[in-house]
Motif scaffolding. Structure first.
Motif, PDB file in Angstrom:
ATOM      1  N   TRP A 276       0.834  -1.204   0.000  1.00 34.64           N
ATOM      2  CA  TRP A 276       0.000   0.000   0.000  1.00 34.64           C
ATOM      3  C   TRP A 276       0.874   1.261   0.000  1.00 34.64           C
ATOM      4  CZ3 TRP A 276      -3.641  -1.773   4.555  1.00 34.64           C
ATOM      5  CH2 TRP A 276      -4.376  -2.886   4.132  1.00 34.64           C
ATOM      6  N   VAL A 277       1.892   1.256   0.828  1.00 36.19           N
ATOM      7  CA  VAL A 277       2.734   2.453   0.948  1.00 36.19           C
ATOM      8  C   VAL A 277       3.442   2.752  -0.367  1.00 36.19           C
ATOM      9  CG1 VAL A 277       4.782   3.363   2.095  1.00 36.19           C
ATOM     10  CG2 VAL A 277       3.029   2.219   3.442  1.00 36.19           C
ATOM     11  N   ALA A 283      -2.301  10.211   1.789  1.00 36.48           N
ATOM     12  CA  ALA A 283      -2.078  10.069   3.238  1.00 36.48           C
ATOM     13  C   ALA A 283      -2.984   9.016   3.840  1.00 36.48           C
ATOM     14  CB  ALA A 283      -2.297  11.412   3.926  1.00 36.48           C
ATOM     15  N   ALA A 284      -4.219   8.877   3.323  1.00 34.98           N
ATOM     16  CA  ALA A 284      -5.143   7.887   3.876  1.00 34.98           C
ATOM     17  C   ALA A 284      -4.626   6.471   3.679  1.00 34.98           C
ATOM     18  CB  ALA A 284      -6.516   8.041   3.222  1.00 34.98           C
ATOM     19  N   VAL A 285      -3.979   6.207   2.560  1.00 32.22           N
ATOM     20  CA  VAL A 285      -3.423   4.882   2.296  1.00 32.22           C
ATOM     21  C   VAL A 285      -2.259   4.601   3.243  1.00 32.22           C
ATOM     22  CG1 VAL A 285      -2.302   3.444   0.570  1.00 32.22           C
ATOM     23  CG2 VAL A 285      -4.172   4.953  -0.099  1.00 32.22           C
ATOM     24  N   HIS A 286      -1.429   5.592   3.481  1.00 29.89           N
ATOM     25  CA  HIS A 286      -0.285   5.404   4.386  1.00 29.89           C
ATOM     26  C   HIS A 286      -0.749   5.176   5.818  1.00 29.89           C
ATOM     27  CE1 HIS A 286       3.393   6.551   1.942  1.00 29.89           C
ATOM     28  NE2 HIS A 286       2.394   6.665   1.081  1.00 29.89           N
ATOM     29  N   ILE A 287      -1.756   5.902   6.250  1.00 33.47           N
ATOM     30  CA  ILE A 287      -2.232   5.700   7.622  1.00 33.47           C
ATOM     31  C   ILE A 287      -2.958   4.374   7.745  1.00 33.47           C
ATOM     32  CG2 ILE A 287      -4.486   6.832   7.389  1.00 33.47           C
ATOM     33  CD1 ILE A 287      -2.068   7.104  10.378  1.00 33.47           C
ATOM     34  N   ALA A 288      -3.594   3.895   6.665  1.00 33.63           N
ATOM     35  CA  ALA A 288      -4.233   2.578   6.686  1.00 33.63           C
ATOM     36  C   ALA A 288      -3.193   1.476   6.833  1.00 33.63           C
ATOM     37  CB  ALA A 288      -5.050   2.374   5.409  1.00 33.63           C
ATOM     38  N   ALA A 289      -2.004   1.698   6.283  1.00 35.35           N
ATOM     39  CA  ALA A 289      -0.914   0.727   6.401  1.00 35.35           C
ATOM     40  C   ALA A 289      -0.194   0.824   7.737  1.00 35.35           C
ATOM     41  CB  ALA A 289       0.073   0.928   5.255  1.00 35.35           C
ATOM     42  N   GLY A 290      -0.605   1.736   8.585  1.00 34.63           N
ATOM     43  CA  GLY A 290       0.054   1.911   9.877  1.00 34.63           C
ATOM     44  C   GLY A 290       1.214   2.874   9.840  1.00 34.63           C
ATOM     45  N   LEU A 339      -8.596  -5.307   4.033  1.00 33.19           N
ATOM     46  CA  LEU A 339      -9.745  -5.039   3.171  1.00 33.19           C
ATOM     47  C   LEU A 339      -9.242  -4.249   1.966  1.00 33.19           C
ATOM     48  CD1 LEU A 339     -12.349  -4.000   5.894  1.00 33.19           C
ATOM     49  CD2 LEU A 339     -12.017  -6.237   4.864  1.00 33.19           C
ATOM     50  N   LEU A 340      -9.370  -4.841   0.798  1.00 30.76           N
ATOM     51  CA  LEU A 340      -8.850  -4.238  -0.423  1.00 30.76           C
ATOM     52  C   LEU A 340      -9.983  -3.613  -1.231  1.00 30.76           C
ATOM     53  CD1 LEU A 340      -6.377  -7.056  -1.518  1.00 30.76           C
ATOM     54  CD2 LEU A 340      -5.968  -5.135   0.019  1.00 30.76           C
ATOM     55  N   ARG A 341      -9.667  -2.530  -1.920  1.00 30.10           N
ATOM     56  CA  ARG A 341     -10.692  -1.874  -2.734  1.00 30.10           C
ATOM     57  C   ARG A 341     -10.533  -2.177  -4.224  1.00 30.10           C
ATOM     58  NH1 ARG A 341      -7.605   3.027  -1.684  1.00 30.10           N
ATOM     59  NH2 ARG A 341      -6.754   3.917  -3.605  1.00 30.10           N
ATOM     60  N   ASN A 342      -9.432  -2.840  -4.605  1.00 29.45           N
ATOM     61  CA  ASN A 342      -9.222  -3.152  -6.016  1.00 29.45           C
ATOM     62  C   ASN A 342      -9.108  -4.655  -6.238  1.00 29.45           C
ATOM     63  OD1 ASN A 342      -6.807  -3.306  -4.641  1.00 29.45           O
ATOM     64  ND2 ASN A 342      -5.555  -2.555  -6.339  1.00 29.45           N
ATOM     65  N   ALA A 351      -0.082  -5.010  -6.253  1.00 32.16           N
ATOM     66  CA  ALA A 351      -0.720  -3.746  -6.643  1.00 32.16           C
ATOM     67  C   ALA A 351      -1.935  -3.432  -5.773  1.00 32.16           C
ATOM     68  CB  ALA A 351      -1.139  -3.803  -8.111  1.00 32.16           C
ATOM     69  N   SER A 352      -2.040  -4.093  -4.626  1.00 32.39           N
ATOM     70  CA  SER A 352      -3.219  -3.925  -3.780  1.00 32.39           C
ATOM     71  C   SER A 352      -3.267  -2.544  -3.146  1.00 32.39           C
ATOM     72  CB  SER A 352      -3.232  -4.991  -2.681  1.00 32.39           C
ATOM     73  OG  SER A 352      -2.116  -4.810  -1.814  1.00 32.39           O
ATOM     74  N   LEU A 353      -4.488  -2.089  -2.902  1.00 35.86           N
ATOM     75  CA  LEU A 353      -4.744  -0.821  -2.215  1.00 35.86           C
ATOM     76  C   LEU A 353      -5.841  -1.050  -1.190  1.00 35.86           C
ATOM     77  CD1 LEU A 353      -4.686   1.674  -5.224  1.00 35.86           C
ATOM     78  CD2 LEU A 353      -3.023   1.558  -3.365  1.00 35.86           C
ATOM     79  N   PRO A 354      -5.781  -0.381  -0.042  1.00 32.51           N
ATOM     80  CA  PRO A 354      -6.746  -0.661   1.026  1.00 32.51           C
ATOM     81  C   PRO A 354      -8.055   0.087   0.840  1.00 32.51           C
ATOM     82  CG  PRO A 354      -5.214   1.002   1.768  1.00 32.51           C
ATOM     83  CD  PRO A 354      -4.783   0.622   0.370  1.00 32.51           C
ATOM     84  N   ARG A 355      -9.071  -0.451   1.470  1.00 29.32           N
ATOM     85  CA  ARG A 355     -10.318   0.298   1.607  1.00 29.32           C
ATOM     86  C   ARG A 355     -10.126   1.340   2.708  1.00 29.32           C
ATOM     87  NH1 ARG A 355     -14.957  -2.013  -0.658  1.00 29.32           N
ATOM     88  NH2 ARG A 355     -14.608  -4.084  -1.537  1.00 29.32           N
ATOM     89  N   THR A 356     -10.804   2.435   2.569  1.00 23.78           N
ATOM     90  CA  THR A 356     -10.735   3.479   3.585  1.00 23.78           C
ATOM     91  C   THR A 356     -12.118   3.689   4.181  1.00 23.78           C
ATOM     92  OG1 THR A 356     -11.010   5.136   1.834  1.00 23.78           O
ATOM     93  CG2 THR A 356      -8.767   4.659   2.555  1.00 23.78           C
ATOM     94  N   SER A 357     -12.141   4.020   5.454  1.00 24.71           N
ATOM     95  CA  SER A 357     -13.426   4.138   6.157  1.00 24.71           C
ATOM     96  C   SER A 357     -14.188   5.393   5.764  1.00 24.71           C
ATOM     97  CB  SER A 357     -13.179   4.127   7.672  1.00 24.71           C
ATOM     98  OG  SER A 357     -12.325   5.201   8.043  1.00 24.71           O
TER      99      SER A 357
END
Length: 579
Positions: A276-277, A283-290, A339-342, A351-357
C-alpha cells in the motif's frame, strides 16, 4: 521429557507418542490420544490401566472415553458404593444400580436419601460427559527439510573412520546402560557403531515393571514407523522375561538433508501494508498501512498540515477501517485480514490498495448536517459539522475525477460557511458599534452561501443597516433580496413586502449615517482574522489547504483560523484526492 516437549511444540505427535511410551507417562499418553481423536488407542490405555490395577488411571481413561458403565464399575470395585449407585442411576444403568443397592443394603446401608442429594432436573444435576470430537485428524505439521551443513558432514566422516573402536566402545556402554536401566526400572537407548545414526534402542519390554506391564507397544517394528501401534497388544499382560531382539524404533528416520537436493528458501511474500505504501502517495493509504509518520509527512508537504491533533480522529478511523478482525477458535487470537478496494477481479497481488473508512457519503452527510444547523440558527453546531468535514477531506480517496472535483467544492463550502459563522459571532460581539455591526452584516452577505441561507443573511443585513440609518447599504441589500428567485414564493410574501418598503424608504433618504468600509460594487475577499475586505492588488497570505485569506503578514507560518491545522503562507502542491 525434553524430546516430547520439543516434538509437541513442532507438531510432531508421533514422536510425542513414542516419547511418552518410552518414559511410561500414561496420563499424558492418554490425553494425547484424546486430543488426536485416537479413540481405539485410548480404549487400549484403559485396558492397560486395568491390568496395572491403576484405579485413578482407569477412571480417568473411562472419563475421557465417556464410558459411564466403566466408571460405575471402577467406583464399585474401589469401594465407593454410594457414588457408584448415584452414577448408575443418573446414567440409566438400572441393572447395575439394583446390584449395587443390594450390596449396600447387605452391608447395613440404605440408598433412600442418596438421590435426594442430586437434582437431575436442573443444571446442577449430573450430565453424561462425552469426549470432544477432534476438528481435524491430520498428520504431523508440515516441515521443510534442511540440508546438512559442512560441519555436520565432516563430523559424520570422522565418525565413520573410527567406526571399529567406536562400535565396540558403544556396545560396552550400551551394556552398562542396559544394566543400569534394569536396576532403575527404566529402559535406556544405546548408540551404535559409527555414532552418526541411531542404530537401535534397547528393548525395555523384557524388564518387568513393578506393575507387570510391558510398554513395548509394537513388538515388530518392521521398519514401518515409530513402533507406536497398539494393535498388537494381547490380553496377557503378565510377566514375560523372554529375551527379544532389540527393536530399532527410529529405523525409518532419515537424516534431514539427505536426498534433499539444493535447498532454497521459499521467496518471502510482501505484507499488504508494504504494498500500500509503495502504490500510493495518498495520506489515507499510508495511515491505513500503519505508517502514521509517513502519512503526517505527506500531509505536511501537500497541504502544510501542522497541528495533527485536529486530524487524530479521522486518522485513527482510517487505520482501523482498513482491516477486518476475525475471531479464531477458542483459545487462539483473532486474525486480521486486509480489506482491499481493487480486488473485484481477483487478488491484485503487489498492486493492492486498502479500503478506507471515509467516503464521499460521509462528507455529504456532514455538509447536510451543517446546512440544517445553519438553517435553524444553531451556528456553533453548524461550525462543528463543517470543521469535521474539513478534517475528513484529506483522508478521503476519490474514486473518479468527478468525486475529486466535488471534494474541492466541498472544501470551499466549508470555508465559506465557517467564515460566515465566525462573522455572525463577531456581529453579536459588536452589537453596540453601529458602524462595525453594519460592516460585518455586509461581509456576512458576501460569503458564498446557499440561496436559502443567503436570503436569511440579506434579511439580517437589511434590518441592521436600516435600523442604524445606513440607507445606502440598506437599499443595496433590499435590491439583492428582491432579486433572489426564492422571493417569488408565496411563503416569502411578507418578506417581499417589507423589502419593498425598505427599498422605497432608503431611496428617499439616500445616505448613510456612518462611514462604512464596504463597497457593494467592488469585488473583494474577506480577511479571516480581522474581518475586513481585501481588495484586488492588496498583499495577503492564504492557507495552503482551505484557501482562507489573511491581510496580516504576521499570520504567515501560523495555523489557519478556519481549518485549524494547516499553516498559512506555505507554498504546497495542494490537496491530493486520488490514490
Amino acid at each position: 521429557g525434553e524430546l516430547a516437549s520439543e516434538a509437541l511444540r513442532q507438531g510432531n505427535h508421533q514422536v510425542v507418542e513414542m516419547s511418552y511410551q518410552r518414559t511410561k507417562d500414561f496420563d499424558r499418553l492418554s490425553f494425547l490420544y484424546l486430543i488426536t481423536g485416537d479413540t481405539e488407542k485410548l480404549r487400549k490405555m484403559l485396558k492397560i490401566s486395568n491390568m496395572r490395577s491403576d484405579i485413578m488411571g482407569r477412571y480417568h481413561n473411562a472419563l475421557l472415553l465417556g464410558d459411564a458403565a466403566e466408571r460405575v464399575k471402577v467406583l464399585e470395585e474401589s469401594g465407593n458404593m454410594p457414588l457408584a449407585y448415584i452414577s448408575a442411576k443418573l446414567h440409566g444403568l438400572e441393572e447395575d444400580a439394583e446390584r449395587i443397592q443390594v450390596a449396600i443394603e447387605t452391608n447395613g446401608g440404605s440408598v433412600e436419601e442418596l438421590m435426594d442429594k442430586v437434582d437431575a432436573n436442573s443444571r446442577k444435576g449430573g450430565r453424561l460427559l462425552q469426549p470432544p470430537t477432534p476438528i481435524s485428524r491430520g498428520d504431523n505439521w508440515p516441515s521443510l527439510p534442511v540440508q546438512k551443513t559442512t560441519l555436520e558432514d565432516l563430523e559424520a566422516a570422522e565418525a565413520k573412520e573410527g567406526g571399529g573402536a567406536g562400535g565396540a566402545a558403544a556396545e560396552d556402554a550400551g551394556g552398562l546402560q542396559e544394566a543400569s536401566a534394569h536396576s532403575s526400572g527404566v529402559g535406556a537407548a544405546a548408540t551404535g557403531g559409527g555414532g552418526a545414526e541411531w542404530d537401535g534402542d534397547e528393548d525395555f519390554g523384557d524388564t518387568a515393571m513393578e506393575d507387570d506391564v510391558d510398554l513395548d507397544f509394537d513388538d515388530d517394528d518392521g521398519g514401518g514407523g515409530w513402533g507406536d501401534d497398539l494393535d498388537d497388544l494381547g490380553d496377557d499382560f503378565g510377566d514375560d522375561h523372554a529375551k527379544k531382539e532389540p527393536v530399532d524404533d527410529m529405523a525409518d528416520l532419515k537424516e534431514m538433508g539427505e536426498d534433499a537436493g539444493n535447498f532454497q528458501m521459499p521467496k518471502a511474500g510482501r505484507p499488504p501494508a508494504a504494498c500500500w505504501v509503495e502504490n500510493s502517495s495518498h495520506a489515507a493509504v499510508h495511515i491505513a498501512a500503519g505508517g502514521a509518520s509517513s502519512a503526517m509527512q505527506l500531509l505536511n508537504r501537500q497541504i502544510a498540515a501542522s497541528d495533527f491533533a485536529v486530524l487524530k480522529k479521522s486518522m485513527i478511523g482510517s487505520y482501523l477501517g482498513s482491516m477486518a478482525s476475525l475471531p479464531g477458535v477458542p483459545g487462539s487470537g483473532s486474525m486480521s485480514l486486509p480489506l482491499l478496494r481493487n480486488d473485484a477481479d481477483g487478488h491484485p497481488g503487489n498492486a493492492s490498495l486498502p479500503r478506507t473508512s471515509l467516503k464521499m457519503k460521509n462528507l455529504v452527510a456532514g455538509i447536510r448536517s451543517g446546512y440544517r444547523f445553519f438553517q435553524g440558527g444553531k451556528f456553533n453546531d453548524s461550525r462543528a459539522s463543517f470543521a469535521s468535514v474539513l478534517a475528513d477531506i484529506p483522508l478521503v480517496v476519490a474514486e473518479s475525477k468527478t468525486e475529486a472535483d466535488e471534494m474541492k467544492e466541498m472544501l470551499e463550502i466549508c470555508r465559506e460557511y465557517i467564515t460566515a459563522v465566525r462573522i455572525r459571532g463577531e456581529m453579536a460581539a459588536s452589537a453596540s458599534d453601529a458602524a462595525r455591526s453594519t460592516e460585518l452584516s455586509a461581509y456576512f452577505t458576501r460569503c458564498n452561501l446557499q440561496p436559502t441561507h443567503l436570503l436569511l443573511a440579506l434579511r439580517s443585513a437589511m434590518g441592521t443597516s436600516f435600523k442604524n440609518k445606513n440607507f445606502i447599504a440598506a437599499a443595496g441589500f433590499a435590491r439583492r433580496l428582491l432579486e433572489l428567485p426564492e422571493m417569488s414564493s408565496e411563503k416569502n410574501k411578507d418578506l417581499r413586502t417589507k423589502a419593498s418598503k425598505v427599498l422605497q424608504k432608503s431611496e428617499q433618504m439616500g445616505k448613510n449615517q456612518h462611514e462604512l468600509r464596504y463597497d457593494e460594487n467592488t469585488t473583494f475577499t474577506i480577511d479571516c482574522k480581522d474581518f475586513v475586505p481585501i481588495y484586488q492588488g492588496d498583499t495577503s497570505v492564504t492557507c495552503s489547504y482551505c484557501g482562507s485569506s489573511y491581510q496580516d503578514e504576521s499570520m504567515k507560518g501560523k495555523a489557519c483560523l478556519t481549518c485549524n491545522f494547516s499553516a498559512v503562507g506555505v507554498s504546497t502542491i495542494g490537496l491530493v484526492t486520488g490514490s
